[in-house]
Design a protein around this motif. Structure first.
Motif, PDB file in Angstrom:
ATOM      1  N   GLU A  70       0.885  -1.131   0.042  1.00  0.00           N
ATOM      2  CA  GLU A  70      -0.134  -0.095  -0.118  1.00  0.00           C
ATOM      3  C   GLU A  70       0.852   1.323  -0.111  1.00  0.00           C
ATOM      4  OE1 GLU A  70      -3.868   1.999   2.393  1.00  0.00           O
ATOM      5  OE2 GLU A  70      -3.271   0.065   2.625  1.00  0.00           O
ATOM      6  N   GLN A  71       1.904   1.116   0.623  1.00  0.00           N
ATOM      7  CA  GLN A  71       2.865   2.491   0.726  1.00  0.00           C
ATOM      8  C   GLN A  71       3.301   2.550  -0.741  1.00  0.00           C
ATOM      9  OE1 GLN A  71       5.870   2.545   3.836  1.00  0.00           O
ATOM     10  NE2 GLN A  71       7.473   3.086   2.346  1.00  0.00           N
ATOM     11  N   CYS A  72       3.843   1.385  -1.268  1.00  0.00           N
ATOM     12  CA  CYS A  72       4.018   1.520  -2.781  1.00  0.00           C
ATOM     13  C   CYS A  72       3.075   2.151  -3.605  1.00  0.00           C
ATOM     14  CB  CYS A  72       4.666   0.164  -3.206  1.00  0.00           C
ATOM     15  SG  CYS A  72       4.803   0.011  -5.013  1.00  0.00           S
ATOM     16  N   ALA A  73       1.861   1.657  -3.332  1.00  0.00           N
ATOM     17  CA  ALA A  73       1.037   2.491  -4.499  1.00  0.00           C
ATOM     18  C   ALA A  73       0.759   3.971  -4.163  1.00  0.00           C
ATOM     19  CB  ALA A  73      -0.477   1.498  -3.970  1.00  0.00           C
ATOM     20  N   HIS A  74       0.771   4.351  -3.064  1.00  0.00           N
ATOM     21  CA  HIS A  74       0.297   5.849  -2.737  1.00  0.00           C
ATOM     22  C   HIS A  74       1.966   6.358  -3.268  1.00  0.00           C
ATOM     23  CE1 HIS A  74      -3.103   6.061  -0.562  1.00  0.00           C
ATOM     24  NE2 HIS A  74      -2.603   4.912   0.278  1.00  0.00           N
ATOM     25  N   ARG A  75       3.239   5.821  -2.952  1.00  0.00           N
ATOM     26  CA  ARG A  75       4.270   6.484  -3.417  1.00  0.00           C
ATOM     27  C   ARG A  75       4.188   6.696  -4.942  1.00  0.00           C
ATOM     28  NH1 ARG A  75       8.133   4.258  -6.085  1.00  0.00           N
ATOM     29  NH2 ARG A  75       7.946   2.162  -5.227  1.00  0.00           N
ATOM     30  N   ARG A  76       3.968   5.707  -5.596  1.00  0.00           N
ATOM     31  CA  ARG A  76       3.857   5.802  -7.044  1.00  0.00           C
ATOM     32  C   ARG A  76       2.783   6.825  -7.714  1.00  0.00           C
ATOM     33  NH1 ARG A  76       8.022   6.221 -10.296  1.00  0.00           N
ATOM     34  NH2 ARG A  76       7.545   5.210 -11.935  1.00  0.00           N
ATOM     35  N   LEU A  77       1.614   6.667  -7.190  1.00  0.00           N
ATOM     36  CA  LEU A  77       0.549   7.687  -7.310  1.00  0.00           C
ATOM     37  C   LEU A  77       1.280   9.157  -7.615  1.00  0.00           C
ATOM     38  CD1 LEU A  77      -2.768   6.677  -5.922  1.00  0.00           C
ATOM     39  CD2 LEU A  77      -2.262   6.933  -8.305  1.00  0.00           C
ATOM     40  N   SER A  78       1.934   9.490  -6.241  1.00  0.00           N
ATOM     41  CA  SER A  78       2.764  10.672  -5.985  1.00  0.00           C
ATOM     42  C   SER A  78       3.714  11.051  -7.180  1.00  0.00           C
ATOM     43  CB  SER A  78       3.192  10.858  -4.526  1.00  0.00           C
ATOM     44  OG  SER A  78       4.014  12.076  -4.650  1.00  0.00           O
ATOM     45  N   GLU A  79       4.240  10.005  -7.492  1.00  0.00           N
ATOM     46  CA  GLU A  79       5.532  10.020  -8.212  1.00  0.00           C
ATOM     47  C   GLU A  79       5.202  10.302  -9.816  1.00  0.00           C
ATOM     48  OE1 GLU A  79       8.964   7.484  -5.801  1.00  0.00           O
ATOM     49  OE2 GLU A  79       8.137   6.618  -7.631  1.00  0.00           O
TER      50      GLU A  79
END
Length: 174
Positions: free
Chosen positions: A76-85
């Motif tokens: 889930e942290q990965c998903a949020h990180r990538r949406l932002s990036e």
């Protein structure tokens, strides 16, 4: 200066995870973890056109966002990180499905992924999307009928995984 290779989790035959360089999982077709995100506003899905410079499937349309977690990074942290990036956005996400697929993605590369799929909602009238041009060329909102008609008419314009998702998991493409 050489870029530091990105290490992602590959999946062994016994289900355990082991670290592998991202390009190697694709050149060798290794089974690995991935995340796919679908952002909705009512009956519209946010899709993105991948930057032409991407190492595979550049210039093709895909779901809102997809990526690989870094080694030991929670999904889930990965998903949020990538949406932002990729898109410069932050929305609440819900895990929906865990699926597996395998596909040739061109240039001698292959995806074999165990994908955790997330959905989120946003108001397209107020959502401020700020794509990173090295990742995303364009974004747009489509309805189910538009998406399926476009995939049927021009399948080569869509990434292999997005075509698989649209066919196998219609609840995630509406």
């Amino acid at each position: 200066m050489n870029a530091v290779p990105i290490i992602i989790p590959a999946i062994a035959a016994d289900g355990s995870l082991y670290p592998v360089e991202k390009l190697k999982v694709h050149t060798d077709g290794l089974f690995h973890l991935a995340v796919s995100i679908f952002i909705f506003d009512g009956d519209h899905l946010l899709i993105q056109k991948r930057a032409s410079s991407k190492y595979h499937c550049g210039g093709m349309w895909a779901n809102s966002c997809c990526t690989h977690p870094h080694w030991e990074e929670p999904l889930e942290q990965c998903a949020h990180r990538r949406l932002s990036e990729e898109l410069g956005i932050s929305v609440s996400l819900l895990p929906r499905l865990v699926v597996e697929y395998s596909a040739d993605v061109g240039s001698g590369l292959h995806e074999h992924e165990k994908v955790t799929m997330y959905t989120g909602t946003a108001d397209r009238a107020t959502l401020r999307i700020e794509p990173d041009p090295l990742e995303v060329e364009e974004t747009r909102w489509v309805t189910r009928d538009q998406l399926h008609a476009e995939i049927a008419q021009n399948p080569e314009s869509f990434t292999p995984w997005f075509r698989i998702y649209a066919e196998r998991y219609p609840e995630l493409t509406f």
